[in-house]
Design an enzyme around this catalytic site. Structure first.
Site, PDB file in Angstrom:
ATOM      1  N   TYR A   1      10.156  -2.127  -8.095  1.00 33.23           N
ATOM      2  CA  TYR A   1       9.687  -3.223  -7.314  1.00 33.23           C
ATOM      3  C   TYR A   1       8.119  -3.402  -7.783  1.00 33.23           C
ATOM      4  CZ  TYR A   1       8.838  -6.592  -3.564  1.00 33.23           C
ATOM      5  OH  TYR A   1       8.500  -7.837  -2.850  1.00 33.23           O
TER       6      TYR A   1
ATOM      7  N   GLU B   1       6.001  -1.843  -9.894  1.00 33.98           N
ATOM      8  CA  GLU B   1       5.602  -2.150 -11.168  1.00 33.98           C
ATOM      9  C   GLU B   1       6.001  -3.768 -11.744  1.00 33.98           C
ATOM     10  OE1 GLU B   1       3.490  -0.327 -12.437  1.00 33.98           O
ATOM     11  OE2 GLU B   1       3.781   1.636 -12.187  1.00 33.98           O
TER      12      GLU B   1
ATOM     13  N   ASN C   1       4.032  -6.672   5.070  1.00 30.84           N
ATOM     14  CA  ASN C   1       5.473  -6.580   5.809  1.00 30.84           C
ATOM     15  C   ASN C   1       5.490  -7.844   6.880  1.00 30.84           C
ATOM     16  OD1 ASN C   1       4.873  -3.760   5.409  1.00 30.84           O
ATOM     17  ND2 ASN C   1       6.842  -3.540   5.968  1.00 30.84           N
TER      18      ASN C   1
ATOM     19  N   VAL D   1      12.847  -3.933  10.656  1.00 30.82           N
ATOM     20  CA  VAL D   1      12.917  -5.062  11.611  1.00 30.82           C
ATOM     21  C   VAL D   1      14.361  -5.345  12.163  1.00 30.82           C
ATOM     22  CG1 VAL D   1      12.221  -7.401  12.581  1.00 30.82           C
ATOM     23  CG2 VAL D   1      10.409  -5.920  11.249  1.00 30.82           C
TER      24      VAL D   1
ATOM     25  N   ASN E   1      16.838  -3.495  11.176  1.00 28.51           N
ATOM     26  CA  ASN E   1      17.537  -2.270  11.516  1.00 28.51           C
ATOM     27  C   ASN E   1      17.394  -1.869  13.081  1.00 28.51           C
ATOM     28  OD1 ASN E   1      18.688  -1.785   8.915  1.00 28.51           O
ATOM     29  ND2 ASN E   1      17.618   0.238   8.709  1.00 28.51           N
TER      30      ASN E   1
ATOM     31  N   THR F   1       3.004   4.231   9.062  1.00 32.47           N
ATOM     32  CA  THR F   1       2.503   2.940   9.776  1.00 32.47           C
ATOM     33  C   THR F   1       2.824   1.824   8.834  1.00 32.47           C
ATOM     34  OG1 THR F   1       0.220   2.913   8.867  1.00 32.47           O
ATOM     35  CG2 THR F   1       0.431   4.261  10.761  1.00 32.47           C
TER      36      THR F   1
ATOM     37  N   ASP G   1       7.899   6.493   0.312  1.00 26.09           N
ATOM     38  CA  ASP G   1       7.548   5.811   1.218  1.00 26.09           C
ATOM     39  C   ASP G   1       6.107   5.598   1.593  1.00 26.09           C
ATOM     40  OD1 ASP G   1       9.649   4.579   3.462  1.00 26.09           O
ATOM     41  OD2 ASP G   1       7.706   5.170   4.410  1.00 26.09           O
TER      42      ASP G   1
ATOM     43  N   ARG H   1      -0.058   1.394   5.816  1.00 32.32           N
ATOM     44  CA  ARG H   1      -0.288   0.310   5.331  1.00 32.32           C
ATOM     45  C   ARG H   1      -0.801  -0.499   6.194  1.00 32.32           C
ATOM     46  NH1 ARG H   1       4.901  -2.169   2.971  1.00 32.32           N
ATOM     47  NH2 ARG H   1       4.637  -0.914   1.300  1.00 32.32           N
TER      48      ARG H   1
HETATM   49  N1  UDP Z   1      12.267   2.881   8.393  1.00 38.18           N
HETATM   50  C1  UDP Z   1      12.737   3.475   9.670  1.00 38.18           C
HETATM   51  N2  UDP Z   1      13.972   3.274  10.038  1.00 38.18           N
HETATM   52  C2  UDP Z   1      14.878   2.224   9.477  1.00 38.18           C
HETATM   53  C3  UDP Z   1      14.157   1.489   8.324  1.00 38.18           C
HETATM   54  C4  UDP Z   1      12.992   1.600   7.842  1.00 38.18           C
HETATM   55  O1  UDP Z   1      11.911   4.319  10.174  1.00 38.18           O
HETATM   56  O2  UDP Z   1      16.013   2.130   9.910  1.00 38.18           O
HETATM   57  C5  UDP Z   1      10.769   2.802   7.877  1.00 38.18           C
HETATM   58  C6  UDP Z   1      10.636   2.929   6.493  1.00 38.18           C
HETATM   59  O3  UDP Z   1      10.646   4.572   6.259  1.00 38.18           O
HETATM   60  C7  UDP Z   1       9.181   2.663   6.488  1.00 38.18           C
HETATM   61  C8  UDP Z   1       9.034   1.480   7.365  1.00 38.18           C
HETATM   62  O4  UDP Z   1      10.022   1.656   8.466  1.00 38.18           O
HETATM   63  O5  UDP Z   1       8.185   3.771   6.546  1.00 38.18           O
HETATM   64  C9  UDP Z   1       9.200   0.196   6.730  1.00 38.18           C
HETATM   65  O6  UDP Z   1      10.265   0.054   6.035  1.00 38.18           O
HETATM   66  P1  UDP Z   1      10.926  -1.404   5.412  1.00 38.18           P
HETATM   67  O7  UDP Z   1      12.094  -0.944   4.752  1.00 38.18           O
HETATM   68  O8  UDP Z   1      11.085  -2.421   6.601  1.00 38.18           O
HETATM   69  O9  UDP Z   1       9.747  -1.761   4.246  1.00 38.18           O
HETATM   70  P2  UDP Z   1       8.678  -1.266   3.616  1.00 38.18           P
HETATM   71  O10 UDP Z   1       7.418  -1.568   4.338  1.00 38.18           O
HETATM   72  O11 UDP Z   1       8.828   0.252   3.288  1.00 38.18           O
HETATM   73  O12 UDP Z   1       8.625  -2.042   2.417  1.00 38.18           O
END
Ligand code: UDP
Length: 313
Positions: A146, A148, A175, A189, A191, A211, A273, A277
């Site tokens: 994603y 790259e 986000n 969100v 989840n 974050t 991860d 951010r």
């Molecule tokens: N995350 C989490 N629990 C979940 C899903 C995601 O703690 O059930 C964390 C994930 O590890 C990341 C953050 O939430 O640090 C945001 O994840 P997301 O998948 O929404 O998108 P990203 O910002 O990583 O692209």
């Protein structure tokens, strides 16, 4: 009447953008292959004579009759759960799809808008992220497909701008959340809200200290509109600088949903991860007069109401 093409227009952000473009008096053509988008998101627009949906994979040559004034290129799977399951489609839509959409812009003399991402900063070593930070991306990691691909899409967009003189706009989206996110999208969100509403354990990945900064969808779309109508090429960060740890975020969602869920820690699914951010939005503020207006609790209340309805709770 100005005519806009929205690739990925049946997706979460794309469908909200279509609403806005129609409200601004434009004619809108959506191209979407529905691999992550859904016609549910645009069902309310189907009877509108200024709206047209074409099920189409934009990695193929795009032929469209008639004039086009604006092209918004949003098509791409964007959830981390898609990275290992749709890696080739992600690379193709951002490489070949961006090329085809730029080709259409060139043929129609249209203004081109690229939906890029904060992911181009990778696991950032500069905080908050400014647009001139060049990023810390692992090309061979799970997220590399994603990150790259979007970096390539930005380079391709600038090449068409510099070489062919196409007017372009590049937004880097941080986000974003709101109504029409997929329930099974896998992002934090949906989840957390789904788990909290069902009183199931809320799964914080890793130690929960990582974050993110969440922007409500209406604020984001306002930023898109202002950028497209401005004279600025970008890239410009659009996002909300209100930064939270994932543990704080889980607690906030538990509070807002009055949930009995316990918060549990589970291993991080991917090793790259990003640990932190947060957008620096100085550019958006000074060049576009834009800043987010919807506070997190208010945007989450609206999103929770949407999920409740969808989950029949
Ligand atoms: N995350 C989490 N629990 C979940 C899903 C995601 O703690 O059930 C964390 C994930 O590890 C990341 C953050 O939430 O640090 C945001 O994840 P997301 O998948 O929404 O998108 P990203 O910002 O990583 O692209």
């Amino acid at each position: 009447m100005p005519r806009a093409v929205v690739t990925g227009g049946a997706g979460f952000l794309g469908s909200h953008l279509c609403d806005r473009l129609l409200a601004e008096g434009m004619e809108v053509v959506v191209l979407d292959n529905l691999i992550t988008g859904s016609t549910d998101n645009i069902a309310h627009l189907m009877g509108n004579p200024r709206f047209r949906f074409i099920k189409y994979d934009v990695t193929e040559y795009i032929f469209l009759d008639g004039p086009v004034d604006y092209i918004f290129h949003l098509a791409s799977p964007a959830s981390p759960v898609d990275f290992p399951t749709k890696p080739i489609q992600i690379l193709k839509v951002n490489a070949l799809g961006t090329h085809k959409a730029l080709g259409l812009a060139r043929a129609k003399r249209a203004r081109f808008f690229l939906a890029s991402t904060s992911e181009i900063y990778g696991d950032p070593l500069v905080h908050p992220q400014t647009e001139d930070y060049l990023g810390n991306v692992n090309p061979v990691g799970i997220r590399g497909v994603y990150d790259e691909a979007k970096r390539f899409a930005e380079a391709m967009t600038m090449a068409y701008h510099r070489y062919h003189g196409i007017p372009v706009r590049i937004v880097r989206i941080f986000n974003t959340y709101g109504e029409r996110m997929r329930l099974d999208d896998g992002r934090v969100v949906p989840n957390f809200i789904g788990q909290a509403l069902r009183h199931e354990p809320i799964t914080v990945y890793g130690n929960g200290k990582q974050t993110r900064s969440f922007c409500y969808v209406s604020d984001l779309i306002e930023g898109f509109w202002r950028l497209m109508m401005s004279e600025h090429t970008g890239p410009i960060n659009i996002g909300n600088p209100d930064e939270r740890t994932m543990l704080e975020f889980a607690q906030e969602i538990k509070r807002l949903t009055h949930s009995k869920s316990e918060i549990v820690f589970v291993p991080l699914p991917t090793s790259d991860d990003p640990k932190q951010r947060k957008p620096d939005i100085t550019r958006a503020k000074t060049l576009l007069g834009w800043e987010p207006k919807v506070p997190l609790a208010e945007g989450l209340e609206r999103t929770i109401a949407y999920f409740k309805k969808r989950l029949d709770l």
